[in-house]
Design a protein around this motif. Structure first.
Motif, PDB file in Angstrom:
ATOM      1  N   SER A 122       0.907  -1.156  -0.242  1.00 30.61           N
ATOM      2  CA  SER A 122       0.259   0.228  -0.104  1.00 30.61           C
ATOM      3  C   SER A 122       0.529   1.097   0.191  1.00 30.61           C
ATOM      4  O   SER A 122       1.634   1.326   0.649  1.00 30.61           O
ATOM      5  CB  SER A 122      -1.171  -0.247   1.431  1.00 30.61           C
ATOM      6  N   ILE A 124       0.393   4.831   0.144  1.00 31.06           N
ATOM      7  CA  ILE A 124       0.235   6.321   1.229  1.00 31.06           C
ATOM      8  C   ILE A 124       0.406   7.836   1.192  1.00 31.06           C
ATOM      9  O   ILE A 124       1.555   7.494   1.606  1.00 31.06           O
ATOM     10  CB  ILE A 124      -0.549   5.766   2.962  1.00 31.06           C
ATOM     11  N   PHE A 130      -2.801   5.745   7.764  1.00 35.60           N
ATOM     12  CA  PHE A 130      -2.995   4.502   6.673  1.00 35.60           C
ATOM     13  C   PHE A 130      -4.506   4.481   6.664  1.00 35.60           C
ATOM     14  O   PHE A 130      -5.378   4.182   7.361  1.00 35.60           O
ATOM     15  CB  PHE A 130      -2.145   2.971   7.402  1.00 35.60           C
ATOM     16  N   GLY A 135      -4.644   5.521  -0.405  1.00 36.87           N
ATOM     17  CA  GLY A 135      -3.062   4.646  -0.861  1.00 36.87           C
ATOM     18  C   GLY A 135      -3.617   3.906  -2.146  1.00 36.87           C
ATOM     19  O   GLY A 135      -4.192   3.687  -3.210  1.00 36.87           O
TER      20      GLY A 135
END
Length: 387
Positions: A122, A124, A130, A135
């Motif tokens: 991911s 981001i 997060f 993302g």
């Protein structure tokens, strides 16, 4: 997942059908992972330590139960009983060479069935909390656990993914400057059968231990210009009976439109697919042609499976209907098996050449898929990478 108790088949299918929806149009207003420009390799030495562990014996729990509160390492976050994330630090990233394998090791606790696991990334936006919804999310490896009894050996199932393109992505200076990068570890399991069938599992809700290692190699190359990556679909399900999983109910195809903010050189698709459905006549047990189109041009036709599962029999220490009690011939396996419990799912790389800026389309089509009794799905992930 053959000849198992009906309740487990239904549970797995229910989980597969509960994935969140995703917009088919990937807007050009979402920035690419890096802008065109010269690739800087500052703080990314060519000579890197051979391996380092991202996750070390992380413990997974019952995927349907409330999320447990057991402690985790300080740099690891449990999103659910079946999903963990870890942010790659500057030190972690500095260890990467330009040729990379990702090694996964799974040890059974109290799940003795074959389950789907995956490794993802991911990206981001820098210094943001997060949130997968903001993302860029891609799957970089998928595997199927063996039927394992924790009291028998071997008790570790190994998987290895060759991911040099991921090394290029993680070493790109523009990517590092724009994004915090997280490794995502998924393994959905349940302990219900093992609680009754495996000694020492009564009352336990732990399912598996999992480890991810990044293995550096020599011989890779860094792109001369910055890397571009566009996610297309991440762990989505294709079927012919759910509106969000097909272009039209009754067909087994799904089309996505993507927007390239700028031209992409040497563009490639990275595709993972696996068929699931354990009911009689389910998609797991029928090998079918998969057709992949880009801009309405057929780029690849393939039929998953076609290999012997015997090399993975050793890891299947729990009796099961897939392997049975005696070895099968290669022709027997290839007549029906799409994948092997204990094996990794292939990553298919599809060359597209150079692409112009603007809108393009990706389509996956499995025209003969049946999804008998409106059960099962073909799970797929795909992203585009170039420079």
């Amino acid at each position: 997942m053959k000849k198992r108790m009906l309740i487990f088949s239904a549970a797995i299918l229910l989980f597969a059908s509960c994935k969140r929806n995703e917009s088919e149009q990937l807007s050009g207003e979402q920035p690419a992972l890096s802008k065109n420009g010269t690739l800087s390799l500052a703080n990314t030495p060519a000579a890197a330590p051979n391996t380092f562990k991202v996750f070390d014996q992380i413990l997974f729990y019952d995927g349907y139960a409330a999320t447990v509160t057991a402690p985790v390492p300080a740099d690891v976050t449990r999103l659910s009983n079946s999903k963990y994330i870890k942010k790659l630090s500057t030190t972690d990233l500095s260890k990467l060479s330009n040729s990379l394998d990702i090694k996964v090791s799974i040890t059974p606790y109290c799940d003795n069935y074959d389950r789907i696991g995956s490794v993802g990334l991911s990206f981001i936006p820098k210094n943001s909390a997060f949130n997968e919804n903001i993302g860029k999310n891609i799957e970089v490896g998928r595997f199927i656990t063996p039927f394992m009894d924790k009291n028998k050996t071997p008790n570790v199932a190994p998987y290895l993914f060759s991911t040099d393109n991921v090394a290029n992505l993680l070493r790109d200076a523009g990517v590092r400057a724009s994004y915090d990068i997280y490794v995502v570890f998924n393994l959905f399991g349940v302990p219900y059968a093992a609680q009754n069938e495996i000694s020492g599992c009564g009352g336990h809700n732990e399912t598996f231990y999992g480890t991810i290692e990044f293995v550096n190699k020599s011989g890779g190359t860094d792109p001369a210009t910055a890397v571009q990556m566009i996610p297309i679909a991440n762990e989505k399900d294709l079927d012919n009976y759910t509106a969000n999983n097909t272009d039209q109910v009754g067909s087994s195809k799904k089309t996505y439109t993507i927007n390239l903010p700028s031209a992409v050189t040497d563009a490639r698709l990275y595709l993972i697919t696996s068929a699931h459905g354990a009911n009689s006549g389910g998609e797991e047990y029928v090998r079918r042609d998969h057709n992949i189109y880009f801009d309405n041009v057929l780029k690849l036709t393939y039929k998953p499976g076609g290999k012997s599962c015997e090399p993975y029999r050793q890891y299947n220490t729990q009796n099961n209907g897939i392997y049975g009690s005696v070895p099968r011939t290669a022709s027997d396996w290839s007549s029906w098996s799409n994948w092997c419990p204990g094996d990794a799912i292939p990553i298919r790389e599809i060359s597209l050449g150079n692409l112009t800026a603007g809108n393009h389309t990706f389509k996956i089509d499995v025209p003969t898929a049946v999804f008998k009794d409106k059960q099962g799905s073909i799970r797929y992930s795909v992203y585009l990478q170039g420079r």
